[in-house]
Write an enzyme that holds these catalytic residues in place. Sequence first.
Site, PDB file in Angstrom:
ATOM      1  N   PHE A  96      47.904-103.830 -41.801  1.00 51.69           N
ATOM      2  CA  PHE A  96      46.492-104.492 -42.407  1.00 51.69           C
ATOM      3  C   PHE A  96      45.587-104.893 -42.980  1.00 51.69           C
ATOM      4  O   PHE A  96      46.288-104.677 -44.512  1.00 51.69           O
ATOM      5  CB  PHE A  96      45.727-104.261 -41.083  1.00 51.69           C
ATOM      6  CG  PHE A  96      44.875-103.041 -41.142  1.00 51.69           C
ATOM      7  CD1 PHE A  96      44.934-101.723 -42.198  1.00 51.69           C
ATOM      8  CD2 PHE A  96      44.239-102.401 -39.864  1.00 51.69           C
ATOM      9  CE1 PHE A  96      44.576-100.689 -42.381  1.00 51.69           C
ATOM     10  CE2 PHE A  96      43.348-101.084 -40.023  1.00 51.69           C
ATOM     11  CZ  PHE A  96      44.075-100.919 -40.868  1.00 51.69           C
ATOM     12  N   GLU A  97      44.735-106.201 -43.379  1.00 53.41           N
ATOM     13  CA  GLU A  97      44.024-106.643 -44.668  1.00 53.41           C
ATOM     14  C   GLU A  97      45.747-107.305 -45.182  1.00 53.41           C
ATOM     15  O   GLU A  97      45.104-107.642 -46.362  1.00 53.41           O
ATOM     16  CB  GLU A  97      43.778-105.824 -45.609  1.00 53.41           C
ATOM     17  CG  GLU A  97      42.473-104.389 -44.849  1.00 53.41           C
ATOM     18  CD  GLU A  97      40.866-105.262 -45.068  1.00 53.41           C
ATOM     19  OE1 GLU A  97      41.390-106.595 -45.360  1.00 53.41           O
ATOM     20  OE2 GLU A  97      40.041-104.254 -44.240  1.00 53.41           O
ATOM     21  N   GLY A  98      46.450-107.772 -44.628  1.00 49.66           N
ATOM     22  CA  GLY A  98      47.329-108.615 -44.836  1.00 49.66           C
ATOM     23  C   GLY A  98      48.632-107.639 -45.173  1.00 49.66           C
ATOM     24  O   GLY A  98      48.177-106.260 -45.676  1.00 49.66           O
TER      25      GLY A  98
END
Lengths: 593, 246
Positions: free
Chosen positions: A402-404
């Site tokens: 997550f978060e890219g």
Amino acid sequence: MSTTKTKGGEFLIKETNAQDIFIPEQWNEEQLMMKKTCDDFIDQEVLPILDRIDSQEVGLMPSLMEKAGELGLLGVSVPEALGGMGADFVTSMLTTEALGAGYSAAVAFSAHTGIGTLPILYYGNEEQKKKYIPKLASGEWKACYCLTEPSSGSDANSGKTTAKLTADGKHYILNGQKMWITNGGFADIFTVFAKIDDDKNLSAFIVEKEFGGISLNPEEHKMGIKGSSTRQVFFNECKVPVENLLSERENGFKIAVNILNIGRIKLAGAAIGGSKRAATQSIKYANERIQFERPISKYGAIRYKLAEQAIRIFASESATYRASQNMEDAIHELIAGGMEKAKATLKGIEQFAVEAAILKVHGSETLDYVADEGVQIYGGMGYSAEAPMDRIYRDSRINRIFEGTNEINRLLIVDMILKRAMKGELDLMGPAQKVANELVGIPEFSEPDDTLFAYEKKLIANFKKAILLTAGGAVQKLMTSLSKEQEVIMNIANMAIETYVAESTLLRVEKMVSMKGEASCEVQLAIARSYINSACDKIWIEGKEALNSFAEGDELRMMLIGLKRYTKQEPFNAKAARQTVAQALIAENKYCF
Amino acid sequence: MKILVPISNVPDTTSKISFANNDTEFNKSGITFILNPYDEWYALVRAMELKESGKAEKVTLIHVGLADSEPTIRKGFALGADDGVRIDGEGDAYFVAEQVSNYAKENGYDLIMAGKETINYNGSSVGALIAGFLDYPFVSLATKLDVEGTTATLEQDIDGGTQIVEAQLPLVISCAKGMAEQRIPNMKGIMAARTKPLTIVAAGQNNNFTNVKSFALSAGRTTCKMIDENNMDELVQLLHTEAKVI
Ligand SMILES: Cc1cc2nc3c(=O)[nH]c(=O)nc-3n(C[C@H](O)[C@H](O)[C@H](O)COP(=O)(O)OP(=O)(O)OC[C@H]3O[C@@H](n4cnc5c(N)ncnc54)[C@H](O)[C@@H]3O)c2cc1C
């Protein structure tokens, strides 16, 4: 605090003065007291009930968040006027680090305080901020962030959720499906990204559960962070007052991107907190576990792991706080120039978006390394759900997604660097040309400089040349098709990551030596040299793979000779350096740097 | 009601203890100092509760020690104390108690709440000495405290039970486990700490009646011995010869 202004991405072409960076050895009494409060909260309120948290006992996570809110932990970066602490950015990184050791609770807190609160704090108008922020900072309301959809993950701007203005112009009607929404199960406030009519870009809306038209799927069954609520969220004719549009129409994607810049460096901070505790557990176990009549911490194979865990954590931490202070300085400078604080914060952090992406990747991969070797050090007990490594290992893995994802972040590192070069914000062309000339020229044989750090600084300068050589070659050879050659981009990104982190580690130790003297930094010197040594080999491999893929013949040969020259080291006894590090850890019986 | 809480600055419980100068001094290097847990968790937190319930108007910290112990005083501020005094000097329990009493005499406190002991020297004498100097009643090892008007009601553990005692203010007590729950200082408190007034007072007459001649570490606990469950004879043998309990 820096005497010279630093720009994001500039580490590739500029030497940094050790005195200009912030290092964790400079925390003041107040900051350390805040960290202690976070540590105590984790120790007393979270760690004793991890199993209950992971079984998602109803009401438990919200009540933990309320307790955290009472202590002020949810409002560290919220201004005092809106019910927060108004702490500066670096301080908020330290509290993030400490709370990062909280497993699922850490994810719930960071989703709430980060992607849940910040879009409203930084993009909301006065009314929106007054209405929502104080209750979010106190924990009375819990927040989530709804960007991802079943068909729109990494490609976040492709979401299908729609928003239509009602005939009377007073409401937007939201319809669509969101997926993987952290805190979705109990959130009161949803920041939702949707497209208005046939817009190309997303818009963002502040949606209260109370508005109605929101339904949830059951909790996802996940590999780890089982205590963190993750839901699909459905919007079915959800009626949102027009005044709850956040910022301007079609500004949603920009909001998402800018909030992610903050999220990425914060994720690195949280990963450091988790890593330190996991390393401490590894060391304690290695000191206690006896096999063949000796503690396993006496064995070189185990010492290697203990040392390498610590080396990577120390390195990641050095880079994270260096970048945090750079962001802080940039924010202050923008404020001094007359910019309003919220905007300055976003802009200041955006300037260091390259570094944020580097840190996200390095922090999450360090945590995974530490967790993986932690399992190994525990042996069979590492595989037991009764012992701590099981949860550490499962919970750490999400951070690379997550978060890219780390792939997306690696792509971004190179993409942002090249875009800045193209825009003239970062002068890569000049230095790249110099490197190209150096390749055909006669190598300089200057007298070796024996002063402390001179050799390591030369190595770091050479790493940068290796990047310029490889990236410069790639741009020249592949031109516009470079963006499709992802393997090469990954190579260049890895070279940049290793260089930034190695340099930061060296600068930290250099500054430490200037503060405490060389004699008391012996172990840290071993850490820095050890990290630089590994980084050098990695940079050679990554560079070689890239060059071999796009160049040929004499040109390739010449470039390889250049790369070899830029990654050439004097013999270094990595085993001895790791022994030094491991012995310090074993004696202290904890991660101690 | 004005409350005075004497606090002390002690090594963290996880510290590795060593001595310097031929074992005559405690080696402070590399040691993290903390607010003595009995002073913090029991005395100060209960004092704060009395203030929060409106029964006390002010809680003042007092510490006898050198400037390097000021972070510990600020930790007490972070927990909510209103102001603090540091008496600039070092000495034995008699010295500390005399300094505190001199200050208390001049400034008038209704209740002085000490911890039952410090976790470094475990002397347990400062509270009683203060009461002696001030000629106030003293209740030791109190596990509960409430105040109505000028009457304090306290609980103490006694062998096999508890006893409830009543005493009139002004009063000195020493606080033990049960008096209050440990609190984590909140962020607001921490940020307010640096703005709270800390007065520094020169130490008075240096009455030190004891002198440490030397320190030594105890042998410590020996490791656990595992005995095969089928080998009862060995167990009996060891209990007899090594543990000498049978
Ligand atoms: C536990 C959990 C919590 C989450 N919380 C939230 C939340 O609160 N709010 C929210 O909005 N989202 C949340 N997410 C979603 C998360 O951000 C996405 O899962 C993530 O962005 C990846 O998207 P995806 O799952 O669709 O994977 P995909 O995008 O389908 O990616 C699959 C793989 O392909 C790679 N890939 C994709 N595109 C490219 C490309 N162009 N080039 C090369 N490789 C590529 C990826 O790196 C990955 O390895 C959460 C996810 C999880 C698992």
